[in-house]
Scaffold this active site. Structure first.
Site, PDB file in Angstrom:
ATOM      1  N   SER A   1       0.462 -39.447  32.594  1.00  0.00           N
ATOM      2  CA  SER A   1      -0.723 -40.195  32.186  1.00  0.00           C
ATOM      3  C   SER A   1      -0.805 -40.338  30.666  1.00  0.00           C
ATOM      4  O   SER A   1      -0.562 -39.391  29.925  1.00  0.00           O
ATOM      5  CB  SER A   1      -1.964 -39.459  32.695  1.00  0.00           C
ATOM      6  OG  SER A   1      -3.116 -40.147  32.297  1.00  0.00           O
TER       7      SER A   1
ATOM      8  N   GLY B   1       6.272 -33.557  23.673  1.00  0.00           N
ATOM      9  CA  GLY B   1       7.672 -33.789  23.328  1.00  0.00           C
ATOM     10  C   GLY B   1       8.500 -32.535  23.546  1.00  0.00           C
ATOM     11  O   GLY B   1       7.985 -31.479  23.932  1.00  0.00           O
TER      12      GLY B   1
ATOM     13  N   GLY C   1       5.729 -31.508  30.359  1.00  0.00           N
ATOM     14  CA  GLY C   1       5.667 -30.951  29.011  1.00  0.00           C
ATOM     15  C   GLY C   1       7.050 -30.983  28.401  1.00  0.00           C
ATOM     16  O   GLY C   1       7.844 -30.077  28.623  1.00  0.00           O
TER      17      GLY C   1
ATOM     18  N   LYS D   1      -5.179 -31.107  36.404  1.00  0.00           N
ATOM     19  CA  LYS D   1      -4.275 -31.007  35.247  1.00  0.00           C
ATOM     20  C   LYS D   1      -4.786 -29.964  34.275  1.00  0.00           C
ATOM     21  O   LYS D   1      -5.893 -30.080  33.736  1.00  0.00           O
ATOM     22  CB  LYS D   1      -4.149 -32.373  34.563  1.00  0.00           C
ATOM     23  CG  LYS D   1      -3.127 -32.408  33.426  1.00  0.00           C
ATOM     24  CD  LYS D   1      -2.804 -33.834  33.035  1.00  0.00           C
ATOM     25  CE  LYS D   1      -1.866 -33.921  31.844  1.00  0.00           C
ATOM     26  NZ  LYS D   1      -1.527 -35.327  31.522  1.00  0.00           N
TER      27      LYS D   1
ATOM     28  N   THR E   1      -1.255 -31.317  26.623  1.00  0.00           N
ATOM     29  CA  THR E   1      -0.720 -31.066  25.279  1.00  0.00           C
ATOM     30  C   THR E   1      -1.306 -29.796  24.654  1.00  0.00           C
ATOM     31  O   THR E   1      -2.394 -29.361  24.999  1.00  0.00           O
ATOM     32  CB  THR E   1      -1.034 -32.243  24.353  1.00  0.00           C
ATOM     33  OG1 THR E   1      -2.428 -32.499  24.407  1.00  0.00           O
ATOM     34  CG2 THR E   1      -0.263 -33.480  24.758  1.00  0.00           C
TER      35      THR E   1
ATOM     36  N   GLY F   1      -7.798 -40.040  22.348  1.00  0.00           N
ATOM     37  CA  GLY F   1      -9.195 -39.842  22.732  1.00  0.00           C
ATOM     38  C   GLY F   1      -9.624 -40.666  23.934  1.00  0.00           C
ATOM     39  O   GLY F   1     -10.733 -41.177  23.993  1.00  0.00           O
TER      40      GLY F   1
ATOM     41  N   CYS G   1      -8.053 -32.544  28.341  1.00  0.00           N
ATOM     42  CA  CYS G   1      -7.788 -33.423  27.204  1.00  0.00           C
ATOM     43  C   CYS G   1      -8.293 -32.771  25.919  1.00  0.00           C
ATOM     44  O   CYS G   1      -9.478 -32.464  25.807  1.00  0.00           O
ATOM     45  CB  CYS G   1      -8.457 -34.776  27.380  1.00  0.00           C
ATOM     46  SG  CYS G   1      -8.158 -35.836  25.960  1.00  0.00           S
TER      47      CYS G   1
END
Lengths: 256, 303
Positions: free
Chosen positions: B21, B216, B242, B164, B192, B72, B129
């Protein structure tokens, strides 16, 4: 529509200190590309691709030219690639400049904003004046390319060491008062872009501006490269430099 | 015969590779390179109840082997997703995972209710998030609230619900147990890691939001560790993500316990990454006489 692949560098030139000009053989990309679009270039050892505007397109030869400035380690890595080596690019990306038939154009570029003006100026030839601004004589690039395409050139430097002393905005105002163009194309730093847009608006001239922003995907998927533009009801909304731009109508842009 | 097909929460995926996503929009930007039907599924851009403009730019900063983002949750809202994007996605012959995020428990429940009866195959509830002020990571870092929001979404949904998880916690296994106890059908991880970069010339953070989410290859070992810990803590299936960039990474995270794999930031570097990973997994199965890729899930032999 864009392509991603490894394409061969057919020529490489060092135009000025830290400014490199590479011509890449990529017939599929060249066929699709238009002035003002850009390429996302992968630099070995660095995670994100570097967005670089397309300077010029030769559809017959099947090549595009990328002129870029070494700004950090990633672009320094790109500058080490030589003729005959492969460059990993995604291109052409974004919405470029729109060409209007049979009108008089002015292209305004500053520093590394000058390269994207070569391709669009070529479309107009002698119906175009390219106003280019640089820090000093040593930084001047691409003036011969404009002239070879029949484009009139006005050169400005900050210190007056080449051409006229002063900013491109002053040269633009002068030109507009003497020989009003029908359309202005601009790629200059944001503060000057705001002035160019104001000159265009005051004189009722269409103005297309090329924006830049830190970018990740380059295609409109990640929404990283947000820029503020006027929405349908006049409120500021976030659009994206890579997909909606990099070229916007100056009246759309909400300048900071 | 299909070595890569996997069942996840009762949903059949033709292969275990799903763009993550926020990295793939709704697939439209990559369709000119390859058909979306090659993918196991797509976890679409995070959807909120109402349109969100997201954070001001700059939203992106490069890091060693990765990047920070602070988008955001910019999106057009759930109605736009249902009107404009879902009808297009259902024609692509791939699974659609709707990623949803809300600023309150009620908002998350309302979103889940709105997706009832739609063609969405699965819900991914984003409680992690790092780039929004309300909800977001605040849900994902507290066991009780994580459980409450999971329960509220489950009670209002007719879809399998995958939650998640945030890596920005002391014990991700505890959060996973809490969402499992409250009805989660699966968990996906990791979102993240909160990070920051500063421009030393200006003294200003590169991101306008000051901080953002790191993704990354840099985060891959953290993801493997957390997938392993969570897979050992819960019975529900785990979707691993991830920093997955190559087929070897997919095999590794599956050995750690992931039954499904999401690919995110790697797509920015190589838009063909998901397809290359699928092809690599296919060859891996052939070369190792693996009848179905699910056989390797959780097979790590810890010391």
């Amino acid at each position: 529509m864009y392509k991603q692949g490894q394409y061969r560098i057919v020529s490489k030139k060092n135009l000025a200190k830290g400014i490199f000009d590479v011509e890449i053989s990529c017939p599929h990309v060249a066929r699709l590309a238009g002035p003002g679009q850009f390429a996302q270039v992968a630099a070995e050892g660095y995670f994100l691709r570097r967005p670089i505007s397309i300077c010029d397109i030769d559809k017959d030869k099947g090549t595009i030219r990328l002129v870029f400035e070494v700004r950090g380690k990633g672009t320094e890595q790109l500058s080490r690639l030589n003729e005959g080596e492969l460059m990993d690019i995604m291109a052409p990306l974004g919405n470029g400049f729109k060409v209007v038939e049979g009108v008089k154009a002015v292209c305004v570029g500053g520093g590394i904003g000058v390269p994207p003006m070569v391709g669009i100026a070529r479309q107009y030839g002698e119906n175009c004046t390219a106003i280019s601004g640089f820090r000093n004589m040593a930084a001047v690039i691409l003036q011969e390319d404009f002239r070879a395409a029949g484009v009139k050139t006005v050169l400005c430097t900050d210190d007056g060491s080449a051409g006229r002393k002063g900013f491109v905005t002053e040269a633009l105002e002068e030109l507009v008062s003497q020989d009003k163009p029908d359309i202005i194309y601009a790629c200059v730093p944001m503060v000057m872009l705001k002035k160019v847009a104001a000159v265009a608006e005051k004189n009722g001239i269409e103005c297309q501006v090329s924006l830049e922003e830190r970018m990740a995907c380059g295609v409109g998927a990640c929404l990283g490269c947000a820029c503020k533009v006027k929405g349908e009801n006049g409120e500021a909304v976030h659009k994206h430099v890579c997909k909606n731009g990099p070229v916007f109508d100056s009246k759309e842009v909400v300048f900071p | 015969m299909n070595r890569l097909s996997v069942e996840f929460c009762g949903v059949e995926f033709k292969n275990p590779v799903v763009p993550a996503s926020g990295t793939y929009g709704y697939g439209r930007e990559y369709e000119c390179l390859y058909p979306l039907s090659k993918l196991g599924g797509i976890s679409v851009k995070g959807t909120t109840l109402h349109r969100r403009e997201g954070n001001p730019a700059p939203r992106i900063a490069e890091t060693p082997s990765g990047m920070l983002n602070s988008v955001g949750l910019q999106n057009g809202g759930v109605e736009r997703f249902l009107d404009t994007e879902l009808p297009n996605l259902v024609t692509k012959d791939t699974r659609v995972i709707a990623n949803i995020a809300g600023s309150t428990v009620e908002e998350c429940a309302e979103l889940a209710a709105r997706l009832k009866g739609t063609a969405v195959d699965m819900i991914e509830l984003n409680i992690s998030c790092p780039n929004v002020k309300q909800g977001g990571a605040a849900f994902g870092t507290d066991c009780t609230i994580a459980g409450q929001v999971t329960r509220a979404v489950k009670d209002n949904s007719d879809k399998p619900v995958m939650v998640k998880l945030s890596p920005n916690v002391t014990s991700i296994a505890d959060i996973a147990r809490s969402v499992e106890a409250n009805g989660a059908d699966a968990v996906s991880l990791i979102n993240t890691l909160l990070g920051m970069r500063i421009d030393i010339k200006t003294g200003r953070p590169i991101l306008r939001n000051n901080v953002g989410g790191l993704s990354g290859p840099a985060v891959f070992p953290v993801a493997v560790r957390m997938v392993w810990q969570v897979a050992n803590a819960v019975k529900i299936p785990v979707c691993g993500m991830g920093g997955v960039s190559a087929w070897e990474d997919a095999v590794e995270i599956m050995m750690a316990g992931a039954s499904l794999v999401q690919v995110g930031a790697a797509i920015f570097r190589d838009p063909y990454a998901p397809v290359k990973i699928i092809e690599g997994l296919e060859r891996y199965c052939e070369d190792n006489n693996i009848a179905n890729i699910s056989e390797i899930v959780g097979t790590v032999k810890p010391w």
